[in-house]
Scaffold this motif. Structure first.
Motif, PDB file in Angstrom:
ATOM      1  N   VAL A 174      -0.506  -2.776  -4.930  1.00 48.97           N
ATOM      2  CA  VAL A 174      -0.450  -1.720  -3.916  1.00 48.97           C
ATOM      3  C   VAL A 174       0.601  -2.071  -2.857  1.00 48.97           C
ATOM      4  O   VAL A 174       1.406  -1.227  -2.464  1.00 48.97           O
ATOM      5  CB  VAL A 174      -1.829  -1.494  -3.248  1.00 48.97           C
ATOM      6  N   ALA A 175       0.607  -3.335  -2.439  1.00 44.44           N
ATOM      7  CA  ALA A 175       1.577  -3.765  -1.422  1.00 44.44           C
ATOM      8  C   ALA A 175       3.006  -3.579  -1.934  1.00 44.44           C
ATOM      9  O   ALA A 175       3.873  -3.070  -1.220  1.00 44.44           O
ATOM     10  CB  ALA A 175       1.329  -5.224  -1.042  1.00 44.44           C
TER      11      ALA A 175
ATOM     12  N   GLU B  42      -4.488  -6.463  -7.520  1.00 42.68           N
ATOM     13  CA  GLU B  42      -4.598  -5.090  -7.063  1.00 42.68           C
ATOM     14  C   GLU B  42      -3.957  -4.919  -5.687  1.00 42.68           C
ATOM     15  O   GLU B  42      -3.149  -4.012  -5.459  1.00 42.68           O
ATOM     16  CB  GLU B  42      -6.096  -4.733  -6.998  1.00 42.68           C
ATOM     17  N   VAL B  43      -4.301  -5.804  -4.782  1.00 41.84           N
ATOM     18  CA  VAL B  43      -3.709  -5.758  -3.439  1.00 41.84           C
ATOM     19  C   VAL B  43      -2.196  -5.919  -3.552  1.00 41.84           C
ATOM     20  O   VAL B  43      -1.418  -5.188  -2.929  1.00 41.84           O
ATOM     21  CB  VAL B  43      -4.305  -6.864  -2.525  1.00 41.84           C
ATOM     22  N   GLU B  44      -1.798  -6.872  -4.378  1.00 39.36           N
ATOM     23  CA  GLU B  44      -0.375  -7.144  -4.547  1.00 39.36           C
ATOM     24  C   GLU B  44       0.357  -5.923  -5.094  1.00 39.36           C
ATOM     25  O   GLU B  44       1.434  -5.561  -4.607  1.00 39.36           O
ATOM     26  CB  GLU B  44      -0.222  -8.329  -5.492  1.00 39.36           C
TER      27      GLU B  44
END
Lengths: 330, 330
Positions: free
Chosen positions: B276-277, B272-274
């Motif tokens: 979004v990033a 998820e973080v990836e």
């Protein structure tokens, strides 16, 4: 063994049209091999000549049969044809009805036809990077026409067809197909529609619904003055395929005259650079900052950090503080 | 109007379970609204409780009917259930057989069921960002179970299910289905298999083939000691659904005891973080450096630059020269 040849030799052989060298280069592309950069550099000057035609549509509509019929039609016109099948249900990928497989067999014996199934799984975003690179291999190897067949569901898969020189969307007769296609988001990418299995009940209705949708949606259909044609085909009997080729040609002439052809190719190159850049950045996020990413992921998991702020921090770590300054001033 | 409420109020109402507030927040998520960061921050402390179950399988296998049957089964157990349909052919998305639509109608009257169809088209990578954020909305809004239904073709779509707490893969009886599933790359993501339409000829054969594939592929199937169960269902008559729920429960108990549950959730947060990033970086590539990207795209189009070197240059422009130093030393 072709496998062990240096990239320069592989490229020379592929440029000469040697099928095994072409196959090997596409494998390098699919595997995202470290040698890929070398391959890309060597191919670049030899690309830009092939016409790229994308075919998509809902499952069961006859995409592979139509692809096969188009291969025959372009061969009859003296063109060398490459096929990339990004479709797990495609006979090119091995899982097929026997009849389809036999039809493909005919092309397999033809040295001027190259058929390749692309893996549809793998790293995130893999398809978006690998498919255009495989197109470059076929283009450089002198194939006049490159057909990309993708299943008409799946965001990455539809995006690939949308960036072809000509996007052909296939539908089959049947109540609600038009509506379902609209839901699937493939209506708006069509440069040419084909209603396949046109000998079945409801083909005329489907064509009429499509034409109605086109007339309503003009502003959303690509290009202000291109009226997306609806061609009737029975691909299994090669009926209507000449009409389909003619529609693709008409689109090309229109697109070339209006600058749409150049614009589409620029958009494709842009998407290609972007997808490679994103992949590189993703690799850097994942590999160089793996521990950091894990630390932030743990905080997101526990609810103490939201994914957007976590992403900011990860990006800042990769790109330097400039990014956070940018965000703060946003 | 719910539409005009400040994010803080919307989140308060969603936390209280108000359906229109939940719907509005998911819309913000789908549109990648600038207010999304605010939404994400407000939701984060309230997430982590819902069980996320992914369902996927080839078209026509009965995913929506199974989803509907699972909704009823979890409701019968007193659970509040959220459904995200990432499937253009799903009745939740509107294009459906009448029978399915009627079945869904029953749930629509139930305040403890929230059903939402996610747009499957849009910006590149949109699905990978929007779906987990929509899960967060439902999770924070107190839904005990979140079912994600995706079509089992399409890289992004399959990736989403692979990261659920439990990935259920549906197959239907029929020669070669097992093989086709393998081609589609969905065998290896299954935590639980369901052979739906099990009253049809060939169901036992399909189940046997699957079990054989599982026994052969143990090392590739997730978790070294989890033996992926094969459940027989006739979802249209709600047969075997209790068995399916039991299999999902068994997987959860195993996963929780072995640390696999925590590991999967960490992997999901990481993805998820990836995503979004990557989306943020992509936006920056596209928006802040649009001219630059166009310039390099034009060079790629003309063949004077390959996409990998173009990507390097674009990244360097966005992140500073450090990136090129990194590349050169690679």
């Amino acid at each position: 063994m072709v496998r062990d040849l240096p990239v320069a030799d592989l490229v020379d052989r592929a440029l000469a049209g040697e099928p095994r060298a072409v196959a090997r280069l596409i494998s390098l592309v699919e595997d995202d091999s470290p040698r890929l950069r070398e391959v890309a550099r060597a191919l670049a000057p030899h690309t830009g000549r092939a016409r790229v035609i994308g075919l998509t549509g809902p499952p069961g509509v006859g995409k592979s049969t139509t692809t096969s019929a188009l291969v025959s039609a372009y061969r009859a016109r003296g063109k060398r044809v490459g096929v990339l099948a990004v479709d797990p249900s495609s006979p090119f990928s091995g899982g097929a009805l026997l009849g389809d497989r036999v039809r493909m067999g005919a092309h397999a014996a033809d040295q001027d036809v190259f058929i390749r199934s692309m893996a549809t799984r793998g790293h995130l975003g893999g398809l978006a990077v690998a498919t255009p690179q495989a197109v470059r291999v076929l283009d450089a190897a002198g194939f006049d026409v490159v057909l990309i067949e993708t299943v008409g569901v799946g965001q990455s898969e539809v995006d690939i067809v949308a960036l072809a020189d000509c996007a052909v969307v296939l539908l089959a007769p049947g109540a609600g197909d038009g509506v379902q296609a609209a839901k699937a988001g493939i209506l708006e990418i069509a440069d040419v529609f084909a209603v396949n299995k046109a000998d079945r009940d409801g083909a005329e209705t489907t064509a009429r619904e499509l034409k109605h949708a086109i007339s309503l949606g003009r502003r959303e259909i690509r290009g202000p003055s291109w009226r997306t044609p609806v061609v009737m085909t029975v691909a299994a009997r090669a009926e209507g395929i000449d009409g389909l080729v003619a529609a693709i040609e008409s689109h090309h002439e229109w697109a070339a005259a209006r600058g749409e052809f150049a614009a589409r190719r620029l958009a494709r190159a842009r998407a290609e650079v972007e997808s490679v850049a994103v992949r590189e950045l993703r690799a850097r996020l994942g590999e160089l900052r793996g521990d950091l990413l894990d630390r932030f992921a743990a905080e997101v998991r526990s609810g103490s950090l939201d994914p957007y702020r976590a992403a900011d921090e990860v990006i800042a770590a990769v790109t330097g503080e400039g990014w956070l300054d940018h965000r703060r001033g946003y």
